[in-house]
Design an enzyme around this catalytic site. Structure first.
Site, mmCIF file in Angstrom:
data_model
loop_
_atom_site.group_PDB
_atom_site.id
_atom_site.type_symbol
_atom_site.label_atom_id
_atom_site.label_comp_id
_atom_site.label_asym_id
_atom_site.label_seq_id
_atom_site.Cartn_x
_atom_site.Cartn_y
_atom_site.Cartn_z
ATOM 1 N N GLN A 1 84.571 38.352 48.296
ATOM 2 C CA GLN A 1 85.064 37.936 49.623
ATOM 3 C C GLN A 1 83.999 37.154 50.396
ATOM 4 O O GLN A 1 84.309 36.290 51.205
ATOM 5 C CB GLN A 1 85.484 39.157 50.449
ATOM 6 C CG GLN A 1 86.723 39.871 49.962
ATOM 7 C CD GLN A 1 86.402 41.003 49.017
ATOM 8 O OE1 GLN A 1 85.377 40.991 48.337
ATOM 9 N NE2 GLN A 1 87.272 41.999 48.961
ATOM 10 N N ASP B 1 86.431 49.400 57.778
ATOM 11 C CA ASP B 1 87.815 49.724 57.384
ATOM 12 C C ASP B 1 88.303 51.026 57.989
ATOM 13 O O ASP B 1 89.501 51.218 58.212
ATOM 14 C CB ASP B 1 87.923 49.777 55.860
ATOM 15 C CG ASP B 1 87.852 48.371 55.307
ATOM 16 O OD1 ASP B 1 86.735 47.869 55.101
ATOM 17 O OD2 ASP B 1 88.914 47.751 55.157
HETATM 18 C C1 MRU Z 1 87.510 42.627 60.014
HETATM 19 S S1 MRU Z 1 87.696 43.077 58.383
HETATM 20 C C2 MRU Z 1 86.725 44.536 58.159
HETATM 21 C C3 MRU Z 1 86.823 45.105 56.786
HETATM 22 O O1 MRU Z 1 88.160 45.271 56.454
HETATM 23 C C4 MRU Z 1 86.100 44.231 55.743
HETATM 24 O O2 MRU Z 1 84.735 44.240 56.021
HETATM 25 C C5 MRU Z 1 86.372 44.763 54.364
HETATM 26 O O3 MRU Z 1 85.697 45.656 53.883
HETATM 27 C C6 MRU Z 1 87.548 44.221 53.663
HETATM 28 O O4 MRU Z 1 87.777 44.759 52.386
HETATM 29 P P1 MRU Z 1 88.974 44.150 51.542
HETATM 30 O O5 MRU Z 1 88.971 44.938 50.258
HETATM 31 O O6 MRU Z 1 88.665 42.705 51.328
HETATM 32 O O7 MRU Z 1 90.233 44.383 52.332
#
Ligand code: MRU
Length: 350
Positions: A200, A241
């Site tokens: 990401q 999260d």
């Molecule tokens: C503002 S988004 C915050 C978190 O959701 C982000 O840092 C994250 O860990 C996303 O994980 P993902 O697996 O890409 O959904």
């Protein structure tokens, strides 16, 4: 409002009878918007990471539940509520860690609990989903302002994963201060960890920040310690999260490593997150469910096998940073620090 002479991408757009969704699986090679026309499309998009990032997952799920409600053919209000509960439970099974998913779905359920007719319930649920998106945009802007007050011109800041505009309604959480800094001509340099296994950071954070003209440098995750030392990194900021009642914070796998490095180098480690990412119902981070994903995310890169096919794999998508490693949690209401248990109790008591 921010001036719009640079690009701040949006990931979720409500289109009256479908959800237009930026396919984050294909960024940066292809910029395409998908048409999610039913609840199954929405579930699949969340599960397969076409949309990801805690607030964006919540917003997309909210629109998914609204779609299911609008398409419902029930003959009675009771049947409508039963179907809605089934749709709620189905969407809630798409991913386990980001609490914004459950927060958004529960908020929609509550909004229709007193509806007198099916038509009233349908219009209420859609209004509430739209409100969740609008509020998130305002909240992210506030988080950005509070976070920016912690940085000064010339700072070099590390981040992981993507807590940017496309992970929220707009602006992002951990990335919001960089958009605001750009507008105010404050020069901040961002060091983005690539974020294995799904990349990401490499794919999304760089793509977003480059479009806005923010100075961003990509590193692999195992370069973090060397980069903090050799590039004189001044702070680390990440998203979240789920945040427990004591401030323990689940975020993308690798976040905990960065918090330990921040302690070792004596630089601040900040978490930026809206109140919708807090879960005051759980006392500490041990109670946060950690998603484990498909082993192929680890054994393959872009569909190309890089490890022996049958190797044993452990693939947790998140880790939990203990509260004592966090210099501050930045919310729309400002930053909390120190006695997280007390501070979080205060945040949720009014
Ligand atoms: C503002 S988004 C915050 C978190 O959701 C982000 O840092 C994250 O860990 C996303 O994980 P993902 O697996 O890409 O959904």
């Amino acid at each position: 409002m921010l001036n719009e002479n640079f690009v701040i991408p949006r990931s979720v757009i409500w289109k009256e009878d479908y959800v237009s969704l930026l396919n984050q699986q294909k960024i940066p090679q292809v910029t395409e918007y998908l048409e999610l026309r039913n609840i199954e499309d929405v579930w699949e998009a969340i599960q397969s990471l076409k949309v990801r990032g805690a607030p964006a997952i919540g917003i997309t799920a909210a629109y998914g539940l609204a779609l299911a409600a609008l398409q419902d053919q029930s003959k009675s209000l009771q049947e409508f509520h039963q179907n809605l509960q089934k749709s709620h439970d189905y969407l809630a099974s798409s991913r386990p860690t980001a609490v914004n998913l459950f927060w958004a779905l529960d908020r929609l359920m509550k909004s229709v609990s007193n509806a007198q007719t099916i038509d009233e319930a349908k219009s209420t649920i859609l209004k509430e989903a739209i409100l969740i998106e609008k509020e998130d945009e305002q909240v992210c802007q506030l988080i950005g302002e509070h976070a920016l007050s912690l940085f000064k011109d010339g700072d070099r800041i590390m981040t992981i994963c993507n807590a940017g505009s496309i992970a929220t309604a707009k602006y992002g959480t951990a990335l919001a201060p960089f958009y605001l800094a750009k507008e105010k001509n404050i020069n901040l340099s961002v060091y983005a960890c690539e974020t294995r296994p799904v990349l990401q950071g490499a794919r999304l954070t760089t793509w977003e920040l480059m479009q806005a003209g923010v100075d961003v440098t990509l590193i692999t995750d195992n370069m973090a310690a060397h980069t903090i030392k050799s590039k004189d990194i001044t702070a680390i900021i990440v998203g979240a999260d789920r945040i427990a009642a004591n401030g323990d914070t689940a975020n993308k796998i690798g976040t905990f490593n960065l918090a330990l490095l921040a302690k070792s180098f004596n630089i601040p480690f900040y978490v930026a997150a809206p109140l919708s990412t807090f879960d005051p119902s759980i006392t500490d981070g041990d109670q946060i469910p950690i998603e484990e994903r498909n082993p192929e995310e680890v054994t393959q890169i872009n569909g190309i096998q890089v490890a022996p096919k049958d190797v044993k794999v452990f693939n947790p998508a998140f880790d939990v940073t203990p509260n004592e490693l966090i210099a501050g949690i930045i919310t729309e209401k400002g930053m909390i620090t120190g006695e997280y248990k007390e501070e979080i109790k205060k945040l949720f008591s009014n």
